[in-house]
Design a protein around this motif. Structure first.
Motif, PDB file in Angstrom:
ATOM      1  N   SER A 193    -104.873  82.892 -97.467  1.00  0.00           N
ATOM      2  CA  SER A 193    -103.665  83.438 -96.820  1.00  0.00           C
ATOM      3  C   SER A 193    -102.148  82.987 -97.161  1.00  0.00           C
ATOM      4  O   SER A 193    -102.075  82.016 -97.262  1.00  0.00           O
ATOM      5  CB  SER A 193    -103.713  83.511 -95.112  1.00  0.00           C
ATOM      6  OG  SER A 193    -103.596  82.217 -94.564  1.00  0.00           O
ATOM      7  N   THR A 194    -101.313  84.055 -97.049  1.00  0.00           N
ATOM      8  CA  THR A 194     -99.718  83.632 -97.046  1.00  0.00           C
ATOM      9  C   THR A 194     -99.215  83.984 -95.690  1.00  0.00           C
ATOM     10  O   THR A 194     -99.318  85.229 -95.504  1.00  0.00           O
ATOM     11  CB  THR A 194     -99.274  84.393 -98.104  1.00  0.00           C
ATOM     12  OG1 THR A 194     -99.762  83.998 -99.412  1.00  0.00           O
ATOM     13  CG2 THR A 194     -97.583  84.123 -98.302  1.00  0.00           C
ATOM     14  N   ASN A 195     -98.649  83.079 -94.986  1.00  0.00           N
ATOM     15  CA  ASN A 195     -97.967  83.228 -93.718  1.00  0.00           C
ATOM     16  C   ASN A 195     -96.630  82.787 -93.785  1.00  0.00           C
ATOM     17  O   ASN A 195     -96.228  81.922 -94.540  1.00  0.00           O
ATOM     18  CB  ASN A 195     -98.754  82.465 -92.739  1.00  0.00           C
ATOM     19  CG  ASN A 195    -100.205  82.929 -92.778  1.00  0.00           C
ATOM     20  OD1 ASN A 195    -100.622  83.671 -92.361  1.00  0.00           O
ATOM     21  ND2 ASN A 195    -100.867  81.776 -93.455  1.00  0.00           N
ATOM     22  N   THR A 196     -95.652  83.836 -93.415  1.00  0.00           N
ATOM     23  CA  THR A 196     -94.159  83.527 -93.235  1.00  0.00           C
ATOM     24  C   THR A 196     -93.577  83.603 -92.104  1.00  0.00           C
ATOM     25  O   THR A 196     -93.910  84.643 -91.197  1.00  0.00           O
ATOM     26  CB  THR A 196     -93.523  84.818 -94.146  1.00  0.00           C
ATOM     27  OG1 THR A 196     -94.219  84.596 -95.597  1.00  0.00           O
ATOM     28  CG2 THR A 196     -92.064  84.582 -94.230  1.00  0.00           C
ATOM     29  N   VAL A 197     -93.006  82.774 -91.597  1.00  0.00           N
ATOM     30  CA  VAL A 197     -92.305  82.619 -90.256  1.00  0.00           C
ATOM     31  C   VAL A 197     -90.837  82.522 -90.409  1.00  0.00           C
ATOM     32  O   VAL A 197     -90.436  81.533 -91.080  1.00  0.00           O
ATOM     33  CB  VAL A 197     -92.707  81.504 -89.518  1.00  0.00           C
ATOM     34  CG1 VAL A 197     -92.281  81.160 -88.211  1.00  0.00           C
ATOM     35  CG2 VAL A 197     -94.477  81.714 -89.173  1.00  0.00           C
ATOM     36  N   ILE A 240     -88.818  79.799 -93.170  1.00  0.00           N
ATOM     37  CA  ILE A 240     -87.283  80.200 -93.404  1.00  0.00           C
ATOM     38  C   ILE A 240     -86.742  79.986 -92.074  1.00  0.00           C
ATOM     39  O   ILE A 240     -86.859  80.737 -90.958  1.00  0.00           O
ATOM     40  CB  ILE A 240     -87.156  81.312 -93.819  1.00  0.00           C
ATOM     41  CG1 ILE A 240     -88.083  81.582 -94.912  1.00  0.00           C
ATOM     42  CG2 ILE A 240     -85.696  81.709 -94.198  1.00  0.00           C
ATOM     43  CD1 ILE A 240     -88.258  83.002 -95.354  1.00  0.00           C
ATOM     44  N   ALA A 241     -85.622  79.076 -91.849  1.00  0.00           N
ATOM     45  CA  ALA A 241     -85.226  78.616 -90.611  1.00  0.00           C
ATOM     46  C   ALA A 241     -83.482  78.486 -90.610  1.00  0.00           C
ATOM     47  O   ALA A 241     -83.177  78.180 -91.619  1.00  0.00           O
ATOM     48  CB  ALA A 241     -85.565  77.209 -90.255  1.00  0.00           C
ATOM     49  N   ASP A 242     -82.901  78.998 -89.434  1.00  0.00           N
ATOM     50  CA  ASP A 242     -81.447  79.106 -89.707  1.00  0.00           C
ATOM     51  C   ASP A 242     -80.849  77.650 -88.990  1.00  0.00           C
ATOM     52  O   ASP A 242     -79.751  77.579 -88.774  1.00  0.00           O
ATOM     53  CB  ASP A 242     -80.763  80.148 -88.866  1.00  0.00           C
ATOM     54  CG  ASP A 242     -81.045  79.958 -87.135  1.00  0.00           C
ATOM     55  OD1 ASP A 242     -81.711  79.080 -86.576  1.00  0.00           O
ATOM     56  OD2 ASP A 242     -80.434  80.740 -86.341  1.00  0.00           O
ATOM     57  N   ASN A 243     -82.030  76.928 -88.709  1.00  0.00           N
ATOM     58  CA  ASN A 243     -81.468  75.477 -88.019  1.00  0.00           C
ATOM     59  C   ASN A 243     -82.656  74.448 -88.597  1.00  0.00           C
ATOM     60  O   ASN A 243     -82.634  74.425 -89.864  1.00  0.00           O
ATOM     61  CB  ASN A 243     -81.509  75.439 -86.505  1.00  0.00           C
ATOM     62  CG  ASN A 243     -80.783  74.148 -85.975  1.00  0.00           C
ATOM     63  OD1 ASN A 243     -79.956  73.652 -86.505  1.00  0.00           O
ATOM     64  ND2 ASN A 243     -81.439  73.565 -85.084  1.00  0.00           N
TER      65      ASN A 243
END
Length: 530
Positions: free
Chosen positions: A196-200, A245-248
Motif C-alpha cells: 500500500s501507499t498511504n499519504t497523510v 507531508i507536514a506544515d509543522n
C-alpha cells in the motif's frame, strides 16, 4: 553520481520482545541487540473495514453512524486553533489560526472502541481521530490498531491522524527513564498494509489554554500525532509506504515512538519526528526504511527526541535545516547507534553516545557545504561505503553502517576533493549562518530507499498550509515490494573509560581512523592542492 550509500547486506535477525511496555529499565546502556515492539495482529483478529470518501464514509459496507456511541462515527467537531481571539486564548500566531468555516469543511472520523481498523480511501478535508475515553490511558485493553491500506488524508487545520485517548504503556518518571523501552503493549498502533501507499498531509494545533489559565488544553504539533506511546510497523512483507507531508512537525508522540518496519517518507517544515516528554521519551528504530527531509521552514531537526534516540536496525536518512543550528539527529538524553545504516545531515548533529553498539563517524566541517555536494566515504581498500549527493546545505554529518569497524581507517571526499581534519571535537559547524534564509529544496533519498512524493511543489511558507491546493501524490512511492534489509547485530563494543575524546587538536590528516574513543573529526576541510 547517483545517491548510493546503504550497505547491500545487513545480517542478523531481529529479536522480538514479548515483554510488556516498560518505560524505565535499571540498566543505563541500551542492549546492542535490537528488540521489536509491536502489537501483533493474530490470524483470528477481526478487522473493521473503514472506507473514507468525501461523499460518505462506510464501515463494513454500511454508511458510518453519526452516533458517538458507535465504534466508528462521523460528525465530531474538529479541534483547531480558532481565529479572532486575543492572547488569553492561547499561543498561536495569526498564521496558525483558522476560520470556523475552514474547520467546518473537515469531516472527522472518530474511532471509539478497541480493535483493528483497516482504512482505505480518500478524505480531501478530514481527520481520523481515535478516542477511547478519558479512562483509556490506564486500561491495558484500550488498544487500537490502524491498518493503513491505501489512504490519502488531508487536514489543513489540525493533524490528519490523531490518537487522543488509548492505553499508555509507559511511565513519565524521569528517575526510571532509560534509552531502552518496550512498547509492545502500547494502545496506539499503526500498520502499513502490504503493497500500500498511504499519504497523510496534515497541519497542527498551537497551544490553546484552559479557560482562565495558561495551562495547556490542546497542543498537537504533528501532522500524524499521538498523545500516547505509538508503534509503527509494516504488515507481513513490510512493503507498505507512509508519506507524511507536514506544515509543522511530521510524526509525533508525546511519550515513546517505536518504528519497526515499512517505508516512511517525511517532508516537514519543522521537525520530521518528535517525541516530546523531557528526559523520558524514547524514539526507537528497529527496522524499515526512513527518509526525512525536515526544517524546510525556519528551523527543524530530522529526528528530535526530548529524551533518547535508539537506532537498532533499518535504513535512515535524516536531513535537517542547514542554517538554524538543527541536526539530522537530535536528542536531549543520548543517541545510541546499535545497528542498521544512518546518514544524518544538518548544521549541527548531536553527539552519539560512545556506548553505542556499532562504529560510527561524526564530521564537523569548517564551512557550510553547499547543496548539491557529493559526499564519498571510502575504506582503506578504496571501496565506496557512502556516495550521497546532498540537496540541502550542511555543516555536520553523522554516519554509521555495518561496514564501519573500530580500528579501521577511512577517507572522505566532497565533490572529488579529499578531506582532512585537525581535531576530534564534535559540535557546531563553522560555516553555519543563523537566520540565513530558507534552505535548499527537497532532499532525495538514497538509491534503493524508494521514491519520495513527486509534484509536491514549493513547501508552504512560514508553516502555513496552502488553501485550495493539494500536492500531487506519489505513484507507488516505495511500494515496489522490496523487503527492507534485516538488521545487524550491534556487536560487543564497550564504551571507553573516560568517555569521548575531548577537544584535542592534531596535525591535519586525511586518515579518518575510528577508535573505541575516537569517532569525531573536526575542522574538516578540503586538502589544498599545491
Amino acid at each position: 553520481m547517483r545517491n548510493k550509500w546503504i550497505p547491500a547486506v545487513l545480517a542478523a535477525a531481529m529479536l522480538i520482545s514479548c515483554a510488556a511496555c516498560t518505560a524505565g529499565e535499571t540498566e543505563d546502556v541500551p542492549s546492542a541487540a535490537p528488540t521489536q515492539s509491536t502489537a501483533v495482529q493474530s490470524s483470528e483478529t477481526v478487522e473493521i473495514a473503514v472506507v473514507l470518501s468525501d461523499d460518505g464514509v462506510t464501515v463494513d459496507g454500511q454508511a458510518a453512524s453519526t452516533d458517538p456511541a458507535s465504534a466508528v462515527y462521523v460528525g465530531a467537531e474538529i479541534v483547531y486553533y480558532e481565529d479572532g481571539h486575543d492572547e488569553t486564548y492561547g499561543e498561536g500566531t495569526t498564521e496558525e489560526a483558522h476560520s470556523a468555516e475552514e474547520a467546518a469543511a473537515h469531516m472527522v472520523v472518530t474511532i471509539t472502541q478497541p480493535g483493528a481498523y483497516r482504512l482505505s480511501g480518500t478524505l480531501s478535508a478530514g481527520q481520523v481521530a481515535v478516542d477511547l475515553g478519558e479512562d483509556a490511558e490506564d486500561d491495558p485493553d484500550a488498544v487500537v490498531t490502524l491498518i493503513l491500506d491505501g489512504v490519502d488524508i488531508t487536514c489543513t487545520v489540525a493533524p490528519a491522524v490523531i490518537f487522543y485517548n488509548v492505553y499508555e504503556c509507559g511511565s513519565k518518571d524521569t528517575a526510571t527513564a532509560s534509552p531502552t523501552v518496550d512498547t509492545s503493549a502500547a494502545g496506539a498502533n499503526v500498520i502499513l498494509a502490504d503493497g500500500s501507499t498511504n499519504t497523510v498531509t496534515g497541519s497542527h494545533v498551537a497551544r490553546i489554554y484552559k479557560e482562565g489559565t495558561q495551562d495547556k488544553l490542546h497542543k498537537y504539533d504533528g501532522a500524524f500525532y499521538s498523545k500516547m506511546s505509538m508503534n509503527v510497523s509494516g504488515e507481513s512483507d513490510e512493503s507498505g509506504t507512509l508519506n507524511i507531508i507536514a506544515d509543522n512537525e511530521g510524526l509525533d508522540s508525546e511519550l515513546h515512538l517505536t518504528i519497526n518496519s515499512g517505508s516512511i517518507f517525511i517532508t516537514a517544515q519543522n521537525d520530521g519526528i518528535n517525541t516530546n516528554e523531557d528526559g523520558v521519551s524514547v524514539t526507537t528504530i528497529n527496522g524499515g526504511r526512513l527518509s526525512i527531509n525536515a526544517g524546510l521552514g525556519a528551523e527543524g531537526d530530522g529526528i528530535d527526541s526530548n529524551g533518547y534516540l535508539t537506532i537498532n536496525a533499518g535504513e535512515v536518512v535524516a536531513v535537517a535545516n542547514g542554517q538554524s543550528g538543527d541536526g539530522g539527529i537530535d536528542s536531549d538524553s543520548g543517541i545510541y547507534l546499535n545497528g542498521g545504516s544512518v546518514l544524518a545531515l544538518g548544521s549541527r548533529n548531536d553527539a552519539v553516545d560512545t556506548a553505542s553498539g556499532q562504529a560510527y563517524m561524526e564530521l564537523s566541517f569548517t564551512g557550510e557545504q553547499a547543496a548539491g555536494s557529493n559526499i564519498v566515504i571510502k575504506d582503506s581498500e578504496g571501496s565506496e561505503l557512502v556516495s550521497y549527493t546532498a540537496e540541502r546545505a550542511f555543516s555536520s554529518l553523522t554516519y554509521t553502517g555495518a561496514d564501519l569497524t573500530d580500528g579501521a581507517t577511512y577517507t572522505v571526499y566532497v565533490d572529488g576533493v579529499q578531506q582532512q581534519f585537525i581535531g576530534h571535537s564534535f559540535g557546531m559547524g563553522g560555516g553555519m549562518g543563523f537566520g540565513g534564509g530558507r534552505p535548499q529544496d527537497g532532499q532525495q533519498p538514497p538509491e534503493n530507499m524508494g521514491e519520495p512524493p513527486e509534484g509536491m511543489g514549493e513547501p508552504p511558507q512560514d508553516g502555513e498550509m496552502p488553501e485550495g491546493e493539494r500536492p500531487e501524490r506519489p505513484e507507488g512511492a516505495g511500494g515496489d515490494g522490496q523487503q527492507p534489509p534485516q538488521p545487524t547485530d550491534g556487536g560487543d563494543r564497550q564504551p571507553p573509560e573516560g568517555g569521548m575524546a575531548g577537544d584535542e587538536t592534531a596535525e591535519p590528516s586525511t586518515e579518518f581512523t575510528i577508535l573505541a574513543d575516537t569517532h569525531s573529526f573536526s575542522g574538516v576541510t578540503g586538502v589544498q592542492s599545491e
